[in-house]
Design an enzyme around this catalytic site. Structure first.
Site, PDB file in Angstrom:
ATOM      1  N   HIS A 262      38.611  55.943 -19.931  1.00 53.43           N
ATOM      2  CA  HIS A 262      39.210  56.729 -20.973  1.00 53.43           C
ATOM      3  C   HIS A 262      40.621  57.100 -20.541  1.00 53.43           C
ATOM      4  CE1 HIS A 262      38.413  60.278 -18.260  1.00 53.43           C
ATOM      5  NE2 HIS A 262      39.137  60.902 -19.382  1.00 53.43           N
ATOM      6  N   ASP A 263      40.925  57.278 -19.314  1.00 55.11           N
ATOM      7  CA  ASP A 263      42.364  57.586 -18.786  1.00 55.11           C
ATOM      8  C   ASP A 263      42.998  56.599 -17.946  1.00 55.11           C
ATOM      9  OD1 ASP A 263      42.657  59.971 -19.586  1.00 55.11           O
ATOM     10  OD2 ASP A 263      42.044  61.155 -17.991  1.00 55.11           O
ATOM     11  N   LYS A 266      46.841  56.576 -18.077  1.00 52.80           N
ATOM     12  CA  LYS A 266      47.533  57.624 -17.133  1.00 52.80           C
ATOM     13  C   LYS A 266      48.563  57.053 -16.070  1.00 52.80           C
ATOM     14  CE  LYS A 266      45.402  62.091 -17.859  1.00 52.80           C
ATOM     15  NZ  LYS A 266      44.647  63.202 -17.250  1.00 52.80           N
ATOM     16  N   HIS A 291      49.550  58.391 -22.513  1.00 58.63           N
ATOM     17  CA  HIS A 291      48.639  57.780 -21.764  1.00 58.63           C
ATOM     18  C   HIS A 291      47.471  57.315 -22.651  1.00 58.63           C
ATOM     19  CE1 HIS A 291      46.214  61.622 -22.105  1.00 58.63           C
ATOM     20  NE2 HIS A 291      45.105  60.686 -21.701  1.00 58.63           N
ATOM     21  N   HIS A 315      40.118  60.086 -27.324  1.00 59.39           N
ATOM     22  CA  HIS A 315      39.257  61.412 -27.029  1.00 59.39           C
ATOM     23  C   HIS A 315      40.451  62.518 -26.854  1.00 59.39           C
ATOM     24  CE1 HIS A 315      41.587  59.752 -23.004  1.00 59.39           C
ATOM     25  NE2 HIS A 315      41.906  60.939 -22.909  1.00 59.39           N
ATOM     26  N   HIS A 316      41.806  62.262 -27.386  1.00 62.98           N
ATOM     27  CA  HIS A 316      42.692  63.529 -27.624  1.00 62.98           C
ATOM     28  C   HIS A 316      42.982  63.610 -29.161  1.00 62.98           C
ATOM     29  CE1 HIS A 316      43.479  64.819 -23.635  1.00 62.98           C
ATOM     30  NE2 HIS A 316      43.758  63.562 -23.362  1.00 62.98           N
ATOM     31  N   ASP A 344      35.712  65.305 -22.357  1.00 64.32           N
ATOM     32  CA  ASP A 344      36.897  65.343 -21.752  1.00 64.32           C
ATOM     33  C   ASP A 344      37.305  66.715 -21.522  1.00 64.32           C
ATOM     34  OD1 ASP A 344      39.407  63.967 -20.562  1.00 64.32           O
ATOM     35  OD2 ASP A 344      40.181  65.121 -22.441  1.00 64.32           O
TER      36      ASP A 344
END
Length: 390
Positions: A262-263, A266, A291, A315-316, A344
């Site tokens: 998921h990240d 980044k 990201h 997820h954001h 998250d």
């Protein structure tokens, strides 16, 4: 499922390229030069594949921010990368080449190998890597003719020192071809590679997919001491929630993979922002928000895992459309997107960060409850999370 091996490794190279200290396209240009040298040396298809894929992944170990690349510890990324690739399908074919891709021909490298003790593939990747680094450093300062002459002199001067004489001769011959330079400099190096790269499709089961995701997570989580193990924490939470919800084992494991990935984007965020000991400015937050965009771009490059790419990258997003990067509303989000969003936030709140200690489980849940009441997070997701963490 079947995945294109080229696309898989190309996605890795894109993930490496978005790191702030890398020049975009570096891994692909190194792969192009390495493949062309392999052709000049008359390698068969299997040997060419081995060199090409090693070149795409040669900097896979450069995720560790604690390594200062301007000191004598620069070699660590090669050693680290040789271990990371072992988690990939056929990664054992590339591990040795990656480990020794900075060894000098005259035994002056870190591992003190000399001449033919260094794998020939590693020597090809090394000279290709140095070629691109030097070209890029000169490209904004010198005219094209001067750059080519400089590179020719660099190769000739280091024959028998940094570089293998046979490999050097092959590169010098290539440098006489105008097509080589035009291909190498072309604005879309991926389209050039598509015409000449190996074409491999491999069957991938859920076990192999998890191993691939673990390799990605190794790169992500070593970027910052404050996010180390973050991806694994979310993947475990998401998997446990999936089991509570009654998803079958394969779907649950795919959700775990999405948590690991998921990240991924980044890698595009500077560590000065990731590790800032305080609130981000609006400009810094703008960079941070990018990201998830990069997460989706990189994962969709693989092809065949678009569902996982969506779960990982959304997820954001918030139910009321106030999230990022797409401003999706609740009806535009899938159930799994909503579950991972709650995971998250919980994981982030309970972890130590540069500016605060991690919260208790009860404190984190109270904050998430407020977000649910404000219409930003999904209530069902919160209730499932409670069953997992209490």
């Amino acid at each position: 499922m079947n995945l294109s091996y080229n696309n898989l490794l190309s996605a890795f190279s894109l993930a490496l390229d978005v790191q702030e200290y890398k020049n975009m396209g570096h891994a692909r240009r190194v792969a192009y030069v390495s493949l062309r040298i392999s052709e000049m040396l008359g390698f068969d298809e299997e040997k060419k594949k081995k060199v090409y894929y090693s070149a795409l992944l040669h900097d896979i170990g450069k995720g560790d921010i604690y390594e200062d690349f301007y000191t004598e510890e620069w070699w660590k990324h090669a050693d680290r990368g040789s271990k990371i690739v072992l988690k990939l399908p056929f990664g054992e074919n590339f591990s040795e080449i990656i480990r020794y891709h900075h060894e000098n021909y005259d035994e002056s490298g870190h591992f003190k190998l000399k001449g033919d003790e260094i794998p020939l593939g590693a020597q090809i990747v090394f000279i290709s890597d140095q070629f691109d680094i030097r070209y890029t450093s000169l490209s904004h300062k010198e005219r094209e003719y001067n750059i080519r002459e400089n590179l020719k002199e660099c190769v000739e001067t280091n024959i028998g020192k940094m570089f293998n004489p046979l490999v050097s001769k092959a590169l010098l011959e290539l440098m006489k071809q105008e097509k080589f330079w035009l291909d190498y400099k072309f604005f879309d190096i991926k389209s050039i590679l598509n015409k000449i790269e190996p074409k491999d499709t491999i069957p991938i089961g859920i076990d192999e997919l998890e191993n691939i995701a673990e390799a990605f997570a190794d790169i992500i989580d070593t970027r910052s001491r404050f996010t180390y193990e973050h991806s694994r924490g979310i993947s475990n939470l998401a998997y446990q929630m999936a089991k509570v919800l009654g998803y079958d084992e394969e779907t649950s494991r795919k959700i775990r993979v999405a948590g690991l990935l998921h990240d991924l984007g980044k890698l595009a965020v500077p560590n000065s922002i990731l590790d800032k000991p305080g609130k981000l400015t609006e400009e810094e937050f703008m960079v941070m928000k990018s990201h998830v965009y990069y997460t989706k771009i990189i994962l969709k490059e693989i092809g065949g895992i678009d569902e996982i790419a969506e779960w990982a990258a959304n997820h954001h997003e918030k139910l009321d459309g106030s999230g990022y990067p797409e401003g999706l509303r609740g009806y535009e989000m899938g159930d799994i997107d909503k579950h991972i969003a709650v995971c998250d936030i919980f994981q982030a709140l309970t972890e130590d960060r540069p500016y605060r200690k991690g919260m208790s489980t009860k404190e984190a849940i109270r904050i998430i409850e407020k977000e649910v009441k404000n219409g930003k997070l999904n209530e069902e997701s919160l209730e499932i999370l409670k069953k997992v963490v209490f």
